[in-house]
Scaffold this motif. Sequence first.
Motif, short mmCIF file in Angstrom:
data_model
loop_
_atom_site.label_atom_id
_atom_site.label_comp_id
_atom_site.label_asym_id
_atom_site.label_seq_id
_atom_site.Cartn_x
_atom_site.Cartn_y
_atom_site.Cartn_z
N ARG A 239 -12.72 4.48 -10.51
CA ARG A 239 -12.51 4.81 -9.11
C ARG A 239 -12.83 6.27 -8.88
N PRO B 124 -9.60 10.43 -4.90
CA PRO B 124 -9.27 10.34 -3.48
C PRO B 124 -9.32 11.73 -2.83
N SER C 159 -8.20 14.67 -0.10
CA SER C 159 -6.96 14.99 0.61
C SER C 159 -7.12 14.60 2.08
N LEU D 162 -3.21 14.55 -10.39
CA LEU D 162 -3.64 13.43 -9.54
C LEU D 162 -2.45 12.60 -9.09
N ARG D 163 -1.51 12.37 -10.00
CA ARG D 163 -0.32 11.60 -9.65
C ARG D 163 0.51 12.35 -8.59
N HIS E 26 -1.56 12.12 -5.23
CA HIS E 26 -1.92 10.83 -4.65
C HIS E 26 -1.00 9.68 -5.06
N LEU F 35 -1.42 5.02 -9.65
CA LEU F 35 -2.65 4.31 -9.33
C LEU F 35 -2.42 3.08 -8.46
N SER G 159 -0.75 2.72 -5.98
CA SER G 159 -0.69 3.06 -4.56
C SER G 159 -2.03 3.55 -4.03
N TRP G 160 -3.04 3.69 -4.90
CA TRP G 160 -4.36 4.12 -4.47
C TRP G 160 -5.14 2.93 -3.91
N PRO G 161 -6.20 3.18 -3.15
CA PRO G 161 -7.10 2.09 -2.79
C PRO G 161 -7.71 1.44 -4.04
N PHE H 233 -8.59 5.13 -13.70
CA PHE H 233 -9.27 6.37 -13.33
C PHE H 233 -9.80 6.99 -14.61
N ASP I 32 -0.51 6.66 -14.38
CA ASP I 32 0.67 5.85 -14.07
C ASP I 32 1.89 6.19 -14.92
#
Length: 434
Positions: A181, A184, A186, A232-233, A236, A239, A241-243, A249, A280
């Motif tokens: 992926r 993301p 901001s 990253l956690r 965002h 993981l 909760s990410w698209p 990742f 995660d």
Amino acid sequence: MRLTAIEEGHLRNGMPGTIGIAAVFPGESFDPARVRTRVQDSWGALERMSLVPVPPAGPSAVYGHRWSCPRPFDPADHVAVTDQDVDALLADGVARTLPAGLPPWKLLVTRHPTAAGEQAVVLLAHHALLDGRSLETLFRLLMDGAAPPGPPAPVEGTRQRPSVGLATVGRELRRIGVPGRPVPPSSGGGPGPSVAVVRIDPQVMRAARRQPAGGRGATLNELLLSAYAGALRACHGPLRSWPKGPTPFYATVPVDLRTRYDAQRLGNGVTALRVALPVDLDSPVARLRACQDQVAEFEHRCEAHRAILPALQGAARTVPWLAGVMARRLARPELTTSLCTAFKWRDNPSHLLGRPLARVVPLPQLSPPGTANLCLVHTADAYTLTVVSHLRTGDAELIGAGVVRELEAVAESGEPAARAVEGQSSGGARPAGV
């Protein structure tokens, strides 16, 4: 002279391709004439520094670029003075292509000091000409008292490559091609490249390198990977909760394939190993341990790359358009999302024209939108992180700040290990620098 497939790919991937390294010194600005003289003395005999890429002579699907060496480089064409400060120079340089018709590199001498009263000498180059390890080698040759590079060792002196099983090769090929992926962006600001240079407290780094408790200590690469996962956690969330749900990742670590027999060879001598970042995992130490487990496999995985690369490069060199296809595919954010590398400048103390080297600032390349590249350098007692993002404007600063907070959390996590590891990766694999 034809370009290698890797060099051809760097010219065909649609990006500026500029990478760099800045050496920072106390005191007044350097005399450009003296720097030009040092460049001529140190690099004048290096054929690589005089090569100019020549466009294909026919259809690009059939013909590739060639290296031309019409004459030795002229330092007056390459060494210049700039009014930009270091940070602005790097931010501007990473998104611009170098001038055509000359060897694709330049050395810039800053005129205005940093906030700490320092001056810099900055080397920018196209990745087709030089990789990160080459930039480091060139700066070492530029320093006072540097020994010129010796002749390459005879073939019979090099080590024999161990045989690699088909299963190992197959696993590595799947790792290279499995989609991940992108980073993301901001929520604020418009899209665009950004560069952040972050100085990290050396006490924090020393404490972090002694983690996890009871272990062997952590390398710079392991800390960078785990701190990036934590950043990253924090930015965002986990993981899930990410698209795109639980898709991993992946970060990519450039690793030098040169041996001790050709350690100073200029050009491109690296491969890239993908690792799934443990975004995660809840604990900073758990993320560090997970990254250590993955870095421990690097040497074994590099042997698979030594077996794979000759065939891939041979095919791409025979059919030049294939090099472009491969480069553009690997540049996609779901395949090469974040280049993460770290190295230590080992020649301490180093001096240039009598000035002591204070720190080294790396400049990773700019990749397509949806990516962020990080490089961490340890110089004497200074640690400098550079983040080059292609997300929202200002995201490089957010990522850099998140990495620092994660390193602080690791440093405060518990009793230290017996000692910190001085090597940059387990098993002998060397990171490739910027």
